[in-house]
Scaffold this motif. Structure first.
Motif, short mmCIF file in Angstrom:
data_model
loop_
_atom_site.label_atom_id
_atom_site.label_comp_id
_atom_site.label_asym_id
_atom_site.label_seq_id
_atom_site.Cartn_x
_atom_site.Cartn_y
_atom_site.Cartn_z
N LYS A 295 59.37 28.50 27.16
CA LYS A 295 58.65 29.00 25.98
C LYS A 295 59.13 30.41 25.68
CE LYS A 295 54.20 26.71 26.48
NZ LYS A 295 53.25 26.78 27.55
N LEU A 296 59.00 30.80 24.42
CA LEU A 296 59.43 32.15 24.03
C LEU A 296 58.45 33.19 24.56
CD1 LEU A 296 61.54 33.70 22.28
CD2 LEU A 296 59.89 33.59 20.41
N LYS A 297 59.01 34.30 25.05
CA LYS A 297 58.13 35.39 25.52
C LYS A 297 58.30 36.65 24.66
CE LYS A 297 56.73 37.79 29.70
NZ LYS A 297 56.80 37.76 31.15
N ALA A 298 59.53 37.01 24.36
CA ALA A 298 59.75 38.25 23.60
C ALA A 298 61.10 38.22 22.91
CB ALA A 298 59.69 39.46 24.53
N VAL A 299 61.22 39.05 21.86
CA VAL A 299 62.48 39.15 21.12
C VAL A 299 62.75 40.63 20.80
CG1 VAL A 299 63.73 38.53 19.00
CG2 VAL A 299 62.12 36.91 19.99
N ILE A 300 63.93 41.09 21.14
CA ILE A 300 64.36 42.42 20.66
C ILE A 300 65.21 42.14 19.42
CG2 ILE A 300 65.64 44.53 21.19
CD1 ILE A 300 65.09 44.02 24.14
N PRO A 301 64.79 42.63 18.23
CA PRO A 301 65.46 42.14 17.02
C PRO A 301 66.70 42.89 16.56
CG PRO A 301 63.51 43.39 16.42
CD PRO A 301 63.59 43.42 17.92
N GLY A 302 66.97 44.10 17.11
CA GLY A 302 68.10 44.86 16.51
C GLY A 302 68.86 45.71 17.49
N GLY A 303 69.23 45.14 18.64
CA GLY A 303 69.90 45.94 19.67
C GLY A 303 68.85 46.56 20.58
N SER A 304 69.27 46.98 21.78
CA SER A 304 68.30 47.35 22.82
C SER A 304 67.36 48.48 22.44
CB SER A 304 69.04 47.73 24.10
OG SER A 304 69.84 48.88 23.87
N SER A 305 67.72 49.31 21.44
CA SER A 305 66.83 50.42 21.11
C SER A 305 65.72 50.01 20.15
CB SER A 305 67.63 51.59 20.53
OG SER A 305 68.38 51.17 19.44
N ARG A 406 52.82 52.37 40.91
CA ARG A 406 51.46 52.90 41.00
C ARG A 406 50.67 52.36 39.82
NH1 ARG A 406 52.68 59.06 40.48
NH2 ARG A 406 53.43 58.13 38.56
N LYS A 407 49.35 52.29 40.00
CA LYS A 407 48.50 51.78 38.92
C LYS A 407 48.68 52.61 37.65
CE LYS A 407 44.49 51.36 40.97
NZ LYS A 407 43.08 51.24 41.31
N VAL A 408 48.90 53.91 37.83
CA VAL A 408 48.97 54.81 36.66
C VAL A 408 50.32 54.74 35.95
CG1 VAL A 408 47.30 56.47 37.56
CG2 VAL A 408 49.73 56.76 38.10
N ASP A 409 51.28 54.00 36.50
CA ASP A 409 52.64 54.07 35.93
C ASP A 409 52.73 53.61 34.48
OD1 ASP A 409 54.02 55.35 37.89
OD2 ASP A 409 54.59 53.54 38.97
N ALA A 410 51.92 52.61 34.09
CA ALA A 410 51.98 52.12 32.70
C ALA A 410 51.61 53.26 31.75
CB ALA A 410 51.06 50.94 32.52
N ASP A 411 50.50 53.95 32.05
CA ASP A 411 50.07 55.07 31.19
C ASP A 411 51.06 56.22 31.26
OD1 ASP A 411 47.83 53.76 30.32
OD2 ASP A 411 46.60 54.47 31.98
N TYR A 412 51.60 56.44 32.46
CA TYR A 412 52.56 57.52 32.67
C TYR A 412 53.81 57.29 31.80
CZ TYR A 412 56.08 60.13 35.44
OH TYR A 412 57.10 60.96 35.84
N GLN A 438 57.87 52.41 24.75
CA GLN A 438 56.58 52.37 24.02
C GLN A 438 56.16 50.93 23.72
OE1 GLN A 438 57.82 54.89 20.75
NE2 GLN A 438 56.40 56.50 21.35
N SER A 439 57.13 50.14 23.22
CA SER A 439 56.76 48.80 22.77
C SER A 439 56.57 47.82 23.93
CB SER A 439 57.82 48.26 21.79
OG SER A 439 59.10 48.30 22.38
N PHE A 440 57.46 47.85 24.91
CA PHE A 440 57.32 46.92 26.05
C PHE A 440 56.00 47.17 26.78
CE2 PHE A 440 61.79 45.66 25.90
CZ PHE A 440 61.79 44.43 26.53
N VAL A 441 55.72 48.45 27.08
CA VAL A 441 54.51 48.74 27.88
C VAL A 441 53.25 48.43 27.07
CG1 VAL A 441 53.27 50.47 29.21
CG2 VAL A 441 55.75 50.46 29.26
N ALA A 442 53.26 48.78 25.76
CA ALA A 442 52.07 48.51 24.95
C ALA A 442 51.82 47.02 24.81
CB ALA A 442 52.22 49.16 23.58
N LYS A 443 52.89 46.24 24.63
CA LYS A 443 52.71 44.82 24.33
C LYS A 443 52.56 43.96 25.59
CE LYS A 443 54.90 45.32 19.87
NZ LYS A 443 55.86 44.88 18.88
N PHE A 444 53.01 44.48 26.73
CA PHE A 444 52.89 43.71 27.99
C PHE A 444 52.17 44.57 29.04
CE2 PHE A 444 56.54 42.02 25.70
CZ PHE A 444 56.29 40.66 25.73
N LYS A 445 51.17 45.30 28.58
CA LYS A 445 50.51 46.28 29.45
C LYS A 445 50.01 45.63 30.74
CE LYS A 445 48.20 50.42 29.68
NZ LYS A 445 47.32 51.33 29.02
N ASP A 446 49.43 44.41 30.62
CA ASP A 446 48.86 43.74 31.81
C ASP A 446 49.92 43.58 32.89
OD1 ASP A 446 46.70 43.54 30.29
OD2 ASP A 446 46.73 41.35 30.04
#
Ligand SMILES: Cc1cc2nc3c(=O)[nH]c(=O)nc-3n(C[C@H](O)[C@H](O)[C@H](O)COP(=O)(O)O)c2cc1C
Ligand code: SF4
Length: 481
Positions: A295-305, A406-412, A438-446
């Protein structure tokens, strides 16, 4: 049925099509240049005379062509910024550095159809009164540099380059310059520094806008390989015909590189905005769908940045209805038309046209760690937020992928990433290294938080020494004696 529209890659993959000039000429090569050189000056009703080069520049503006190197900036507008009154020479540089991870289109053009790029470049130079131009090619493209040098020799021999090109008064020399093997050499001002023989440290804008203070402090145009190929087609078919391809404000074709978990990774040329991300991933003529059972999980649409999209994400976009009125429409990520404006409206970008597909087997923490390690390595180090921030993010992600999270790493991670972009750095690399985090951590925070928590829980509790620790004062006294 969605399909490829091959304009730039029309012949590239045909059996027997070779990168030599005879083959190019047999396929109508250099006819667009002949046409461009033959454009006569035109007198307007107001009595003003418009030269051939001016008419060409006007055509490129009218065509709506937007740069294919990453930012999608209007090509005609960029050319209009060139300082033509300084009395200094104007230079043109073809950016063939292609180093954005997930992008592999320019290399195809250089290897398979180098004369098409040269023809576009010569027309662009003629239109802008350029007499000396450079192709800055990625250092690792050794074969590409060899092919280009041979193509230049052939073009010189047939008088498509040199003095009095095709009997005209126009003179142009083009040289190949091999890059220094760093991602930052692709950023236009870093590229210019590198071409001048220095370290590729990007220049601050203002004042160093290439159109005014570029190569050797002279007005300079930097255009991507694919953009220059499009110029050839605009000169050949005219702006109006070219603009019929694609969609309003997103005209022409563009080459999309598709990689990752699809059955048919590769490069595909499509009309801009006429196919959706979903079609590019799933249609049998493009990516051919995900690997079986996935199943699809994620797509980067325009190069790694570019900011990542999560499968199933929905966006509210303004679309023009059949009556011409703008209406707000909700679109699922796969329904997004692959064009500049829709992807920006959805919070990401089509950038260099590299789609990276990730199925449900992907460990997003590992994926981001990989991307961030690249950016930490490639930062040129001039700006503190970028130099330190990219390294701190890579270190935190290294911890998370090596059982030391560490638990705080996502926020860090978010905190560091939020403090890099927004005018705090000299060049857009700052954004390029922060957006994925910004986008990976926000969208896959869990997933990021769970990884840090699991690592913390797994860590052995500190074993206290049986003997009580001497007090600091006692230790110091002991040292003093
Ligand atoms: C860090 C960074 C790397 C870049 N790398 C490339 C590259 O490899 N090739 C490219 O054409 N443009 C690259 N660009 C964009 C160029 O700076 C420039 O905008 C582009 O070459 C202009 O051409 P265009 O208007 O035809 O798109 C990069 C930009 C940044 C910020
Ligand atoms: S943003 Fe990064 S890559 Fe760009 S100039 Fe600053 S340190 Fe260098």
């Amino acid at each position: 049925m969605p399909q490829e529209t091959r304009l730039i890659l029309k012949y590239a993959d045909e059996p027997g099509y070779a990168p030599d000039i005879e083959c190019y000429l047999r396929h109508g090569g250099y006819e667009a240049l002949k046409k461009a050189l033959g454009i006569a000056p035109k007198t307007l009703p107001n009595g003003k005379t418009v030269t051939g080069p001016e008419q060409l520049r006007d055509e490129v503006t009218k065509s709506g062509l937007r740069g294919r190197g990453g930012a999608g900036f209007s090509c005609g507008l960029k050319w209009s910024f060139v300082d033509r009154k300084s009395g200094k020479p104007i230079y043109l540089i073809c950016n063939a550095d292609e180093s954005e991870p997930g992008t592999f289109k320019d290399k195809q053009i250089l290897h398979k159809d180098p004369h098409q790029m040269l023809e576009g470049m010569i027309i662009a130079c003629y239109a802008n009164d350029v007499h000396l131009a450079y192709i800055y090619i990625r250092g690792e493209f050794t074969e590409g540099a060899r092919i280009l040098n041979r193509a230049l020799q052939e073009a010189r021999a047939q008088n498509f380059l040199g003095k009095n090109i095709l009997g005209s008064e126009y003179e142009l020399q083009i040289h190949v310059h091999r890059g220094a093997g760093a991602y930052i050499c692709g950023e236009e001002t870093g590229l210019i520094e590198s071409l001048e023989g220095k370290r590729a440290y990007p220049r601050i804008k203002p004042p160093y806008f290439p159109a005014v203070l570029g190569l050797y402090m002279c007005p300079t145009i930097v255009n991507n390989v694919e953009t220059l190929c499009a110029v050839k087609h605009i000169a050949a078919m005219g702006a109006a015909e070219y603009a019929k391809l694609g969609t309003p404000n997103n005209t022409g074709t563009r080459i999309v590189s598709i990689s990752g978990h699809v059955k048919r990774p590769g490069y595909y040329e499509v009309e801009v905005g006429k196919v959706t991300i979903g079609e590019l991933i799933n249609d049998p003529v493009f990516g051919g769908g995900l690997r079986d059972g996935r199943k699809l999980k994620a797509v980067i649409p325009g190069g790694s940045s570019a900011k990542v999209f999560k499968a199933g994400e929905k966006f509210k976009l303004k679309r023009r209805g059949p009556d011409g009125k703008e209406v707000e429409k909700e679109l699922e990520m796969l329904e997004l038309p692959y064009d500049f404006d829709s992807l920006i409206a959805a919070g990401s970008m089509s950038g260099s046209g590299g789609i990276i597909v990730m199925d449900d087997s992907t460990d997003v923490v590992e994926a981001l760690a990989n991307i961030s390690e690249f950016y930490a390595h490639e930062s040129c180090g001039q700006c503190t937020p970028c130099r330190e921030g990219s390294l701190w993010m890579a270190k935190a992600l290294h911890r998370l992928t090596h059982g030391q999270g560490r638990k705080v790493d996502a926020d860090y991670l978010i905190k560091i990433a939020d403090n890099i972009p927004g005018g705090r750095t000299i060049c857009a690399f700052g954004e390029a290294c922060a957006w994925p985090v910004q986008s990976f951590v926000a969208k896959f925070k869990d997933e990021f938080a769970a990884r840090g928590q699991a690592d913390e829980e797994r860590k052995q509790p500190q074993v206290e020494s049986a003997a009580p620790k001497p007090k600091l004062q006692e230790q110091m006294l002991a040292k003093a004696h």
